[in-house]
Design an enzyme around this catalytic site. Structure first.
Site, short mmCIF file in Angstrom:
data_model
loop_
_atom_site.label_atom_id
_atom_site.label_comp_id
_atom_site.label_asym_id
_atom_site.label_seq_id
_atom_site.Cartn_x
_atom_site.Cartn_y
_atom_site.Cartn_z
N THR A 117 0.78 -1.25 0.01
CA THR A 117 -0.10 0.03 -0.08
C THR A 117 0.82 1.36 -0.11
OG1 THR A 117 -1.53 1.27 1.32
CG2 THR A 117 -0.04 -0.21 2.40
N TYR A 141 -1.51 0.12 10.11
CA TYR A 141 -1.90 -0.59 8.78
C TYR A 141 -0.74 -0.46 7.77
CZ TYR A 141 -3.71 -1.13 4.03
OH TYR A 141 -3.81 -1.63 2.93
N1 UFG Z 1 -13.02 11.84 1.53
C1 UFG Z 1 -14.17 12.69 1.84
N2 UFG Z 1 -15.55 12.27 2.10
C2 UFG Z 1 -15.45 10.94 2.36
C3 UFG Z 1 -14.53 9.99 2.18
C4 UFG Z 1 -13.44 10.73 1.86
O1 UFG Z 1 -13.88 14.16 1.72
O2 UFG Z 1 -16.69 10.56 2.66
C5 UFG Z 1 -11.82 12.50 1.33
C6 UFG Z 1 -10.72 11.98 2.26
O3 UFG Z 1 -10.73 12.86 3.43
C7 UFG Z 1 -9.45 11.93 1.28
C8 UFG Z 1 -9.86 11.53 0.15
O4 UFG Z 1 -11.41 11.75 0.27
O5 UFG Z 1 -8.99 13.36 1.45
C9 UFG Z 1 -9.79 9.98 -0.09
O6 UFG Z 1 -9.96 9.33 0.92
P1 UFG Z 1 -10.38 7.81 0.95
O7 UFG Z 1 -10.66 7.40 2.14
O8 UFG Z 1 -11.08 7.33 -0.38
O9 UFG Z 1 -8.89 7.09 0.55
P2 UFG Z 1 -7.28 7.47 1.37
O10 UFG Z 1 -6.59 8.34 0.67
O11 UFG Z 1 -7.69 7.92 2.97
O12 UFG Z 1 -6.98 5.78 1.61
C10 UFG Z 1 -5.96 5.43 0.68
C11 UFG Z 1 -6.27 3.78 0.45
C12 UFG Z 1 -5.70 3.17 1.59
C13 UFG Z 1 -4.18 3.70 1.94
C14 UFG Z 1 -4.33 5.10 2.22
C15 UFG Z 1 -2.90 5.73 2.51
O13 UFG Z 1 -7.43 3.42 0.41
O14 UFG Z 1 -5.76 1.79 1.62
O15 UFG Z 1 -4.80 5.68 0.88
O16 UFG Z 1 -2.27 6.29 1.67
F1 UFG Z 1 -3.80 3.04 3.30
#
Ligand code: UFG
Length: 334
Positions: A117, A141
């Protein structure tokens, strides 16, 4: 010879099984169905219900089936959960991977692809992340996955064993033929949440943070279509079969970002629904921007992504959600 896919009933694992099956590879799935779904399994693919930490079961599978490679997806994957249950993550993701890798060495299985990841990089400074960029995970994680990378590196140095590590960035979309997609009702990932909101399964969604140092103030991520991601694994499998290199690591991403607002706009445009987005504060632990340098995978493994447009990811995610959600608001479900 067959490929053993752990976590083959999960979101990404099920797409992997389809891609292997489509190109005529024999596949065996091992999944404990803790989050995977039975209806994602192909009827003609052998399925073993069980735990990757069960040595006796692994010995049985690796003796019964002629396995030529293992693709290891089975893991817990929710970053905030890992903060409150670190030992659960180290057990599932690290300790059990040790059991699986040990079983491979015991049975002379020398090809292993591991789902890692972007979380192994930790806080990023906004520059494109290269495979050699500093790895300083900020969540259990990310640490649980990085430790497995190290185990694989050291095992590859000591034994007749080759490992390929693929670091996934933000995986999204669904099988273009509608055979699999992201399921489950507690999604936290942006595209899934936005698609559910567009279809009326949620009354509204939150936009976490509008004051980041990015062009529109919202976080930027490097989204990759799940079908392109599993295609990278097929390239990786060919690489392991035909190349002497014992250990390698690749970022899986396109190398360009989309902001949260751009994603929401795309979902609104493609669904034709102007759903409610509530502006909220920053979500703890969200870096402003995560973008990969995605060149190495194309250059070294010959990976050719086919679904790079954000709109396509959104279209496929919407198609899958329409087909499988039955369009009942979540509050109405038992
Ligand atoms: N976001 C929103 N509203 C929501 C969900 C997400 O504004 O309802 C925003 C988050 O704050 C973030 C962006 O959308 O800024 C992306 O969020 P995600 O939850 O879709 O994904 P992440 O970037 O947090 O997570 C990803 C991978 C993980 C990994 C992580 C670390 O899905 O498996 O990146 O780099 F671990």
């Amino acid at each position: 010879m067959a490929v053993l896919v752990t976590g083959g009933a999960g979101y990404i694992g099920s797409h992997m099984v389809l891609a292997l099956h489509d190109r005529g590879e024999a596949v065996v799935v091992l999944d404990d169905l803790s989050t995977g779904l039975r209806d994602r399994l192909l009827p003609d693919v052998p399925f073993v219900l069980g735990d990757i930490g069960d040595d006796a079961l692994l010995d049985r599978i690796l003796t019964t089936h002629r396995i030529d490679a293992v693709i290891h997806f089975a893991a817990r994957i929710v970053v905030p959960d890992s903060m409150t249950d670190p030992l659960g993550y180290y057990l599932n993701n690290t300790v059990k991977a040790h059991h699986l890798i040990s079983a491979c060495v015991r049975h002379g299985i020398s090809r292993f692809i591991f789902s890692s990841t972007a979380a192994v990089y930790g806080e990023t400074s906004g520059v494109a992340l290269h495979e050699t960029s500093e790895q300083k995970p900020i969540s259990p994680y990310g640490t649980s996955k990085l430790m497995v990378e190290w185990m694989l590196r050291d095992t590859a140095a000591a034994h007749d064993f080759k490992a390929l590590v693929l670091r996934y960035f933000n995986v999204a979309g669904a099988d273009p033929q509608g055979r699999s997609g992201q399921s489950g009702r507690n999604a936290t990932h942006l595209i899934k949440v936005a698609v559910e909101t567009a279809l009326g399964l949620r009354p509204h969604m939150s936009l976490f943070g509008t004051d980041y140092p990015t062009p529109d103030g919202t976080c930027i991520r490097d989204y990759i279509h799940v079908s392109d991601l599993v295609a990278a694994h097929l390239c990786g499998l060919d690489h392991l079969r035909h190349n002497p290199e014992a250990f390698s690591v690749y970022n899986c991403a396109y190398g360009r970002g989309a902001s949260v607002l751009e994603v929401i706009d795309s979902v609104k445009r493609i669904s034709g629904v102007d759903f409610t987005v509530q502006r909220a504060g920053r979500r703890p632990g969200d870096p402003a921007s995560i973008i990969a340098d995605g060149q190495a995978l194309r250059r070294d493994l010959g990976w050719q992504p086919r679904h790079e447009s954000l709109d396509e990811m959104v279209r496929h995610a919407l198609m899958w959600e329409r087909k499988h959600s039955n369009l009942q608001p979540f509050s109405a479900s038992p």
